[in-house]
Design a protein around this motif. Structure first.
Motif, mmCIF file in Angstrom:
data_model
loop_
_atom_site.group_PDB
_atom_site.id
_atom_site.type_symbol
_atom_site.label_atom_id
_atom_site.label_comp_id
_atom_site.label_asym_id
_atom_site.label_seq_id
_atom_site.Cartn_x
_atom_site.Cartn_y
_atom_site.Cartn_z
ATOM 1 N N PHE A 250 0.818 -1.206 0.000
ATOM 2 C CA PHE A 250 0.000 0.000 0.000
ATOM 3 C C PHE A 250 0.861 1.269 0.000
ATOM 4 O O PHE A 250 0.355 2.353 0.295
ATOM 5 C CB PHE A 250 -0.951 -0.006 1.189
ATOM 6 N N MET A 251 2.149 1.133 -0.331
ATOM 7 C CA MET A 251 2.958 2.333 -0.535
ATOM 8 C C MET A 251 2.357 3.142 -1.678
ATOM 9 O O MET A 251 1.806 2.600 -2.639
ATOM 10 C CB MET A 251 4.393 1.955 -0.877
ATOM 11 N N ALA A 252 2.473 4.457 -1.587
ATOM 12 C CA ALA A 252 1.942 5.305 -2.652
ATOM 13 C C ALA A 252 2.725 5.137 -3.949
ATOM 14 O O ALA A 252 2.165 5.266 -5.044
ATOM 15 C CB ALA A 252 1.966 6.769 -2.216
ATOM 16 N N LYS A 253 4.005 4.817 -3.860
ATOM 17 C CA LYS A 253 4.847 4.714 -5.055
ATOM 18 C C LYS A 253 5.920 3.648 -4.821
ATOM 19 O O LYS A 253 7.077 3.954 -4.544
ATOM 20 C CB LYS A 253 5.489 6.069 -5.334
ATOM 21 N N PRO A 254 5.584 2.363 -4.952
ATOM 22 C CA PRO A 254 6.574 1.319 -4.679
ATOM 23 C C PRO A 254 7.663 1.214 -5.737
ATOM 24 O O PRO A 254 8.767 0.760 -5.442
ATOM 25 C CB PRO A 254 5.740 0.041 -4.619
ATOM 26 N N TYR A 255 7.364 1.618 -6.976
ATOM 27 C CA TYR A 255 8.342 1.578 -8.067
ATOM 28 C C TYR A 255 8.468 2.980 -8.651
ATOM 29 O O TYR A 255 7.467 3.571 -9.069
ATOM 30 C CB TYR A 255 7.913 0.614 -9.168
ATOM 31 N N GLY A 256 9.689 3.477 -8.721
ATOM 32 C CA GLY A 256 9.876 4.846 -9.189
ATOM 33 C C GLY A 256 9.435 5.083 -10.616
ATOM 34 O O GLY A 256 9.045 6.202 -10.974
#
Length: 455
Positions: A250-256
């Motif tokens: 649930f990270m907002a941006k797990p992959y840059g």
């Protein structure tokens, strides 16, 4: 018999094998904290016999007390009383040991006074203001998330799961039915698990990133229940993903280099006669009430950004060209803006708030949104003209682009103090400063790549 006692008695009659009850207290970061209760003692829940330290709501992301807040050991770390939410109680489908899950809220030891640190009680305070005006918010959350491999890579980074044929997902997958089919089993289990916990999960869609999905929740004429549903959906997603040998992120941006994950809210307002006050009827364009609500949201958005983007990683999502807003602007059927109005007429006339990331606490994000709507209605705020496409500089107020700026804006905000309460605003800001300082002590691999042998 209380509503929960009746619900629990019926549940245990249908589920006599249940051994434990998981009492869940979502903290200010929406981290699930709590305790286990033997099923034989389930009667204690309705009697207010389950207690937790009130300071547990204000633990930072590393589960450390916020010493500067002075609400833990400094004053003896007093308990509050936990109370179960009747509609957010059910069987955990993903556990080997027969388990029930009970979502909890907290009061002080008198059993009546709301705990000022409980995010659900904050939202309850905002909902009460609508009720006093004869208005009922109807809310439907949409939650995006990533399935990730159960194992991280050597550097501890998330790795996409495997799809059709066992190949690891690597490319964008937006709306691909074959990708959804590959995850049909886990998505069906999530749907069943969420509904067992009282969360009306609806359509699931494959989103842009590898292993990214969105699950919609049904409209609910109770903002507290809508946030409860979002919390229980997150619990079900993570539990079922692990049951299937994956994890949920649930990270907002797990992959840059991939799409971020949002937590969007669709909102309409009903009056005492059951009429949607956002319905424009025969008017040309949005109803004045909808415009005023949008105006209030735009006016309060910068002050509220910390609740929509509460972590360091959150600000990697809020970038131009990413369907994640950087400017407080609005539009009609336009996904490039912070506030979208997808329908102007009829029972479905509504606002979609698109700022919060999937890492936001649903109670706090929704409290800020509804308080902004109310402010706009009370002040008859003017949102200016809607924007076509992605807003440009000068078409709205820029949102805080970095975490420290968002914390500072939140900490100084009179609107946030009125919405959350002065004490909640104080301890939440201190917790966020502590989290930021903790992460700033760590040197990232990007800094080593950029500076180690070049300076």
């Amino acid at each position: 018999m209380t509503p929960f006692a009746a619900r629990a008695a019926a549940f245990m009659a249908d589920n006599p094998d249940i051994e434990i009850v998981e009492c869940v207290f979502p903290d200010m970061n929406a981290v699930m904290r709590g305790k286990w209760l033997p099923a034989s003692q389930i009667d204690k829940l309705a009697k207010g016999s389950v207690r937790m330290p009130m300071s547990s709501y204000n633990l930072d992301i590393a589960s450390e007390d916020v010493a500067e807040a002075g609400i833990a050991v400094e004053i003896g770390d007093p308990d509050g009383i936990g109370w179960p939410i009747p509609h957010a109680f059910g069987r955990a489908h993903w556990t080997e040991r027969p388990t029930a899950v009970a979502l909890m809220t907290m009061t002080e030891t008198d059993g009546v006074t709301p705990c000022v640190y409980d995010p659900r009680q904050v939202l309850a305070g905002v909902a009460k203001r609508f009720a006093e005006k004869g208005l009922t918010p109807v809310v439907a959350p949409e939650l995006e998330f990533y399935f990730v491999d159960a194992e991280t890579d050597e550097a501890g980074r998330a790795v996409p799961p495997r799809g059709v044929g066992g190949d690891r997902l690597e490319a964008a997958q937006v709306y691909l039915l074959d990708v959804k089919s590959a995850f049909a089993g886990v998505l069906a289990d999530i749907d069943a698990a969420a509904k067992a916990l009282g969360a009306p999960a609806d359509a699931a869609t494959a989103e842009f990133g590898p292993g990214q999905f969105e699950i919609n929740l049904g409209h609910t004429a109770d903002p507290l229940a809508a946030a409860d549903h979002a919390i229980m959906l997150r619990r079900a997603i993570r539990g079922v993903a692990r049951q299937h040998g994956m994890d949920a992120c649930f990270m907002a941006k797990p992959y840059g280099d991939q799409s971020g994950s949002g937590l969007h809210f669709h909102i309409s307002l009903m009056d005492e006669d059951g009429r949607n006050i956002f319905d424009a009827g025969e008017e040309d364009g949005p109803a004045p009430t909808m415009r005023h609500a949008v105006g209030g949201l735009l006016e309060t958005m910068a002050d509220s950004t910390l609740l929509f983007a509460p972590h360091l990683n959150s600000y990697r999502r809020l970038r131009p060209g990413s369907y994640a807003p950087c400017i407080a602007a609005w539009g009609l059927d336009n996904r490039g803006v912070a506030v979208r109005c997808p329908a102007l007429r009829g029972p479905a006339a509504r606002i979609e708030h698109r700022v919060a990331g999937s890492d936001a606490n649903p109670y706090l994000a929704l409290a800020a949104i509804l308080a902004g709507v109310l402010r706009g209605l009370e002040r008859k705020s003017d949102p200016a003209e809607p924007v076509d496409g992605e807003p440009r500089k000068g078409q709205g107020t820029a949102l805080p682009a970095h975490w420290p700026a968002a914390i500072s804006a939140f900490e100084a905000s009179r609107f946030m103090r009125e919405t959350l309460g002065a004490e909640f605003r104080r301890v939440y800001a201190l917790m966020k400063w502590q989290e930021m300082n903790r992460l700033l002590d760590r040197v990232t691999d990007a800094e080593y790549d950029a500076y180690l042998r070049t300076l």
